[in-house]
Design a protein around this motif. Structure first.
Motif, PDB file in Angstrom:
ATOM      1  N   ASP A 123      62.986  45.672  28.983  1.00 12.40           N
ATOM      2  CA  ASP A 123      63.339  45.717  27.454  1.00 12.40           C
ATOM      3  C   ASP A 123      62.723  46.524  26.523  1.00 12.40           C
ATOM      4  O   ASP A 123      62.138  46.845  25.845  1.00 12.40           O
ATOM      5  N   GLY A 124      61.539  47.404  27.141  1.00 12.83           N
ATOM      6  CA  GLY A 124      60.891  47.792  26.967  1.00 12.83           C
ATOM      7  C   GLY A 124      59.611  47.241  26.016  1.00 12.83           C
ATOM      8  O   GLY A 124      58.357  48.052  25.893  1.00 12.83           O
ATOM      9  N   GLN A 125      59.017  45.828  26.768  1.00  9.13           N
ATOM     10  CA  GLN A 125      58.021  45.352  26.352  1.00  9.13           C
ATOM     11  C   GLN A 125      56.570  45.703  27.565  1.00  9.13           C
ATOM     12  O   GLN A 125      56.835  45.386  28.858  1.00  9.13           O
ATOM     13  N   GLU A 126      55.080  45.303  27.126  1.00  6.23           N
ATOM     14  CA  GLU A 126      54.310  45.506  27.669  1.00  6.23           C
ATOM     15  C   GLU A 126      54.214  44.300  28.560  1.00  6.23           C
ATOM     16  O   GLU A 126      53.913  43.060  27.795  1.00  6.23           O
ATOM     17  N   ILE A 127      53.890  44.453  29.963  1.00  4.12           N
ATOM     18  CA  ILE A 127      53.805  43.173  30.803  1.00  4.12           C
ATOM     19  C   ILE A 127      52.439  42.296  30.743  1.00  4.12           C
ATOM     20  O   ILE A 127      52.022  41.392  30.443  1.00  4.12           O
ATOM     21  N   TYR A 128      51.131  43.994  30.654  1.00  2.00           N
ATOM     22  CA  TYR A 128      49.843  43.006  30.483  1.00  2.00           C
ATOM     23  C   TYR A 128      49.033  42.973  29.469  1.00  2.00           C
ATOM     24  O   TYR A 128      48.781  43.891  29.329  1.00  2.00           O
ATOM     25  N   ARG A 129      48.622  42.061  29.762  1.00  2.00           N
ATOM     26  CA  ARG A 129      47.439  41.519  28.636  1.00  2.00           C
ATOM     27  C   ARG A 129      46.455  42.430  28.481  1.00  2.00           C
ATOM     28  O   ARG A 129      45.872  43.330  27.380  1.00  2.00           O
ATOM     29  N   GLU A 130      45.577  42.729  29.544  1.00  2.00           N
ATOM     30  CA  GLU A 130      45.066  44.024  29.651  1.00  2.00           C
ATOM     31  C   GLU A 130      45.053  44.780  30.662  1.00  2.00           C
ATOM     32  O   GLU A 130      46.061  44.647  32.044  1.00  2.00           O
ATOM     33  N   ARG A 131      43.999  46.055  30.898  1.00  2.00           N
ATOM     34  CA  ARG A 131      43.944  46.558  32.444  1.00  2.00           C
ATOM     35  C   ARG A 131      43.784  46.062  33.798  1.00  2.00           C
ATOM     36  O   ARG A 131      42.927  45.055  33.584  1.00  2.00           O
ATOM     37  N   ILE A 132      44.366  46.045  34.788  1.00  2.00           N
ATOM     38  CA  ILE A 132      44.088  45.746  36.356  1.00  2.00           C
ATOM     39  C   ILE A 132      43.538  46.991  36.663  1.00  2.00           C
ATOM     40  O   ILE A 132      43.558  47.495  36.066  1.00  2.00           O
ATOM     41  N   SER A 133      42.826  46.038  38.359  1.00  2.00           N
ATOM     42  CA  SER A 133      42.243  46.614  38.570  1.00  2.00           C
ATOM     43  C   SER A 133      43.001  47.668  39.891  1.00  2.00           C
ATOM     44  O   SER A 133      44.157  47.742  39.918  1.00  2.00           O
ATOM     45  N   VAL A 134      42.467  48.673  39.745  1.00  2.00           N
ATOM     46  CA  VAL A 134      43.019  49.803  40.887  1.00  2.00           C
ATOM     47  C   VAL A 134      42.985  48.852  42.591  1.00  2.00           C
ATOM     48  O   VAL A 134      44.357  49.410  43.088  1.00  2.00           O
ATOM     49  N   ASP A 135      41.905  47.973  42.754  1.00  2.00           N
ATOM     50  CA  ASP A 135      42.366  47.740  44.003  1.00  2.00           C
ATOM     51  C   ASP A 135      43.248  46.805  44.005  1.00  2.00           C
ATOM     52  O   ASP A 135      43.952  46.558  44.897  1.00  2.00           O
ATOM     53  N   ASP A 136      43.894  45.832  42.709  1.00  2.00           N
ATOM     54  CA  ASP A 136      44.775  45.127  42.353  1.00  2.00           C
ATOM     55  C   ASP A 136      46.397  46.119  43.275  1.00  2.00           C
ATOM     56  O   ASP A 136      47.119  45.801  44.086  1.00  2.00           O
ATOM     57  N   ALA A 137      46.324  47.025  42.264  1.00  2.00           N
ATOM     58  CA  ALA A 137      47.496  47.531  42.764  1.00  2.00           C
ATOM     59  C   ALA A 137      47.493  48.808  44.294  1.00  2.00           C
ATOM     60  O   ALA A 137      49.388  47.617  45.063  1.00  2.00           O
ATOM     61  N   ILE A 138      46.486  49.173  44.767  1.00  2.00           N
ATOM     62  CA  ILE A 138      46.750  49.162  46.010  1.00  2.00           C
ATOM     63  C   ILE A 138      46.969  48.392  46.599  1.00  2.00           C
ATOM     64  O   ILE A 138      47.870  48.397  48.430  1.00  2.00           O
ATOM     65  N   SER A 139      46.094  46.933  46.451  1.00  2.00           N
ATOM     66  CA  SER A 139      46.848  45.883  47.733  1.00  2.00           C
ATOM     67  C   SER A 139      47.924  45.607  47.673  1.00  2.00           C
ATOM     68  O   SER A 139      48.392  45.157  48.701  1.00  2.00           O
ATOM     69  N   ARG A 140      48.429  45.508  46.480  1.00  2.00           N
ATOM     70  CA  ARG A 140      49.926  45.273  46.655  1.00  2.00           C
ATOM     71  C   ARG A 140      51.046  46.190  46.964  1.00  2.00           C
ATOM     72  O   ARG A 140      52.204  45.656  48.128  1.00  2.00           O
ATOM     73  N   ILE A 141      51.029  47.372  46.967  1.00  2.00           N
ATOM     74  CA  ILE A 141      51.609  48.492  47.777  1.00  2.00           C
ATOM     75  C   ILE A 141      50.771  48.188  49.385  1.00  2.00           C
ATOM     76  O   ILE A 141      51.812  48.684  49.807  1.00  2.00           O
TER      77      ILE A 141
END
Length: 294
Positions: A123-141
């Motif tokens: 619905d267009g709402q921002e998901i995160y309260r603050e920025r997340i780490s690049v390491d978190d993103a790479i870990s999910r991938i």
């Protein structure tokens, strides 16, 4: 496969004892298992996050296994990581740290907040309260995206080697109403074939004719032409076909309450009819004709 949240498998492939045809049904966006660590980082509640799900799509196609068709389904939610994107479609505004140099930071999907790690919910709402780490993103991938596609690619390859052709039916659902008031009324089903490039026209034609015969209104490629899965696994010149089927949620569920509607069982029957119609295609003959045309 290791549990991604401590207890649930990230995805599963359900195979029939006897295969009916070289047709794979895939549901990448119906996952509804939300890791606690993810929920602790979000600024919106679970109810808002769940609007991004293709709710119940996995249930609508699961019975196809008993009819001879393999089914693949994700259990992780698409707002956590979206496997229908390139592996590194990432928005630098979301992250603390430097993204890999090969990340695609300029795609239209990234600009809209709907990259591999989505910035906004449906619905267009921002998901995160603050920025997340690049390491978190790479870990999910590494932990979810890549294993999902390795498994799907292996299934596609094995199917092709067995039958000489393969078709992936990528199953999705869409809200009955778009975010823009200017958007025209959505049909019951949108067929996405990347404007005729991800599968032979016959595949899309059979999907369309079968569903029209069941009383559905059907559109093609607008507003959904198919995502990464359709584009990546569809190579009709080499006998691999992929088509996206986007079902209007109002057909089978109460969108506000997220409950199955009275038509739910009818839609299950309609998917079974669609699977049978596709299974009747003389894939071997078409493959020979394709090779001859080359």
């Amino acid at each position: 496969m290791a549990a991604f949240d401590g207890q649930s498998p990230a995805f599963e492939i359900l195979e029939p004892r006897v295969w009916r045809a070289p047709i794979i049904f895939n549901s990448p966006h119906s996952g509804s298992v939300y890791p606690d660590s993810f929920l602790q980082t979000t600024r919106i509640d679970l109810e808002a996050l769940r609007r991004s799900e293709d709710s119940f799509m996995d249930e609508l196609i699961r019975g196809l296994v008993d009819r001879g068709f393999p089914v693949m389904q994700a259990h992780f939610p698409r707002c956590y990581i979206d496997v229908n994107r390139e592996p590194y479609e990432l928005d630098p505004r979301m992250f603390v740290g430097r993204l890999p140099s090969f990340a695609n930071t300029r795609s239209m999907r990234v600009a809209g907040g709907l990259g591999t790690i989505p910035r906004v919910a449906a619905d267009g709402q921002e998901i995160y309260r603050e920025r997340i780490s690049v390491d978190d993103a790479i870990s999910r991938i590494e932990a979810l995206y890549k294993p999902y596609h390795r498994a799907l690619r292996k299934l596609v390859t094995r199917t092709f080697e067995t039958f000489g052709t393969v078709i992936v039916v990528d199953c999705h659902s869409m809200p009955s109403v778009g975010l823009s008031r200017d958007e025209p009324r959505r049909p019951d089903v949108v067929i996405g074939d990347r404007y005729g490039t991800s599968c032979m026209a016959l595949v899309s034609d059979i999907v369309e004719q079968t569903l029209i015969g069941r009383g559905y209104s059907v559109g093609r490629n607008r507003p959904y032409a198919g995502g990464f899965i359709t584009e990546h696994y569809g190579n009709p010149a080499h006998g691999a076909h992929a088509v996206q089927v986007e079902l209007n949620r109002a057909i089978y569920m109460d969108e506000r309450r997220r409950e199955r509607s009275e038509r739910f069982s009818d839609v299950i029957d309609d998917f079974a009819l669609l699977a049978e119609a596709l299974a009747e295609v003389p894939w071997g003959d078409l493959g020979t004709m394709q090779a001859a045309a080359e």
